[in-house]
Design a protein around this motif. Structure first.
Motif, mmCIF file in Angstrom:
data_model
loop_
_atom_site.group_PDB
_atom_site.id
_atom_site.type_symbol
_atom_site.label_atom_id
_atom_site.label_comp_id
_atom_site.label_asym_id
_atom_site.label_seq_id
_atom_site.Cartn_x
_atom_site.Cartn_y
_atom_site.Cartn_z
ATOM 1 N N THR A 107 0.845 -1.190 0.000
ATOM 2 C CA THR A 107 0.000 0.000 0.000
ATOM 3 C C THR A 107 0.885 1.247 0.000
ATOM 4 O O THR A 107 2.082 1.166 0.333
ATOM 5 C CB THR A 107 -0.887 0.029 1.256
ATOM 6 N N PRO A 108 0.309 2.400 -0.337
ATOM 7 C CA PRO A 108 1.090 3.640 -0.240
ATOM 8 C C PRO A 108 1.643 3.879 1.170
ATOM 9 O O PRO A 108 2.773 4.338 1.324
ATOM 10 C CB PRO A 108 0.092 4.723 -0.651
ATOM 11 N N ALA A 109 0.870 3.539 2.197
ATOM 12 C CA ALA A 109 1.350 3.724 3.576
ATOM 13 C C ALA A 109 2.532 2.805 3.864
ATOM 14 O O ALA A 109 3.503 3.212 4.519
ATOM 15 C CB ALA A 109 0.222 3.474 4.568
ATOM 16 N N GLN A 110 2.480 1.570 3.379
ATOM 17 C CA GLN A 110 3.609 0.655 3.561
ATOM 18 C C GLN A 110 4.834 1.145 2.793
ATOM 19 O O GLN A 110 5.954 1.037 3.275
ATOM 20 C CB GLN A 110 3.238 -0.758 3.106
ATOM 21 N N SER A 111 4.614 1.700 1.602
ATOM 22 C CA SER A 111 5.749 2.215 0.835
ATOM 23 C C SER A 111 6.391 3.382 1.578
ATOM 24 O O SER A 111 7.615 3.514 1.597
ATOM 25 C CB SER A 111 5.329 2.614 -0.580
ATOM 26 N N ARG A 112 5.593 4.197 2.217
ATOM 27 C CA ARG A 112 6.131 5.327 2.989
ATOM 28 C C ARG A 112 6.968 4.816 4.156
ATOM 29 O O ARG A 112 8.034 5.352 4.453
ATOM 30 C CB ARG A 112 4.983 6.208 3.473
ATOM 31 N N LEU A 113 6.505 3.763 4.815
ATOM 32 C CA LEU A 113 7.263 3.198 5.921
ATOM 33 C C LEU A 113 8.597 2.629 5.423
ATOM 34 O O LEU A 113 9.643 2.845 6.039
ATOM 35 C CB LEU A 113 6.466 2.105 6.639
ATOM 36 N N LEU A 114 8.584 1.923 4.295
ATOM 37 C CA LEU A 114 9.831 1.389 3.746
ATOM 38 C C LEU A 114 10.803 2.510 3.407
ATOM 39 O O LEU A 114 12.007 2.418 3.695
ATOM 40 C CB LEU A 114 9.551 0.548 2.497
#
Length: 161
Positions: free
Chosen positions: A37-44
């Motif tokens: 998800t976009p939120a997971q990509s931000r965390l990565l």
């Protein structure tokens, strides 16, 4: 007769651009089939800015979200093999989050997706217009609000990500 609120119009344009950026990035993520998800990509992307694996509390502060939100994101990324929880070497009660090899690969793919999205968004601008826009955005980001200094460390460098 009412005069248009210039600042209100600019704020609306910025919000519309932000929504457009998110839509285009989401499309590029889906096209590449990364399964995040976009939120997971931000965390990565945020994980990549640390020299050593951070605690979840550190990530929550940097992402400006509640710790529970980070736990949910980490759970999903850990289940898919992109991050792992590791004990702190000096305090075994502390858990740190680190990228896996697959997480690093996905991060490189994310970089490509973000570049492609930026190319889509910036396509109508000349090189000169892009330079002016970059300067204006730097001014807005760097002068946003003094209390947040440090929280956004590394964000300026993130423009290339």
């Amino acid at each position: 007769m009412d005069t248009p609120d210039a600042d209100g119009l600019l704020a609306e344009q910025l919000l519309r651009l932000t929504r457009r950026v998110h839509r285009i990035q989401k499309r590029h993520l889906q096209t590449r089939g990364l399964g995040i998800t976009p939120a997971q990509s931000r965390l990565l992307r945020t994980l990549a800015h640390y020299d050593s694996p951070p605690r979840m509390a550190d990530l929550a502060e940097r992402l400006e979200v509640v710790p529970r939100a980070v736990t949910t994101l980490v759970d999903g990324l850990e289940a898919s093999g992109k991050v792992r929880r590791v004990p702190d070497p000096t305090n075994r009660r502390v858990i740190r989050i680190e990228l896996t090899e697959d997480g690093g690969r996905v991060l490189r793919e994310l970089h490509g997706a973000r570049r492609a999205a930026a190319e889509d968004i910036l396509a109508p601008l000349t090189d000169e217009q892009r330079a002016v826009l970059g300067g204006l955005l730097d001014t807005l980001v760097d002068g946003a609000s003094a209390p947040d200094d440090g929280v956004d460390a590394g964000r300026g460098a993130g423009r290339a990500c």
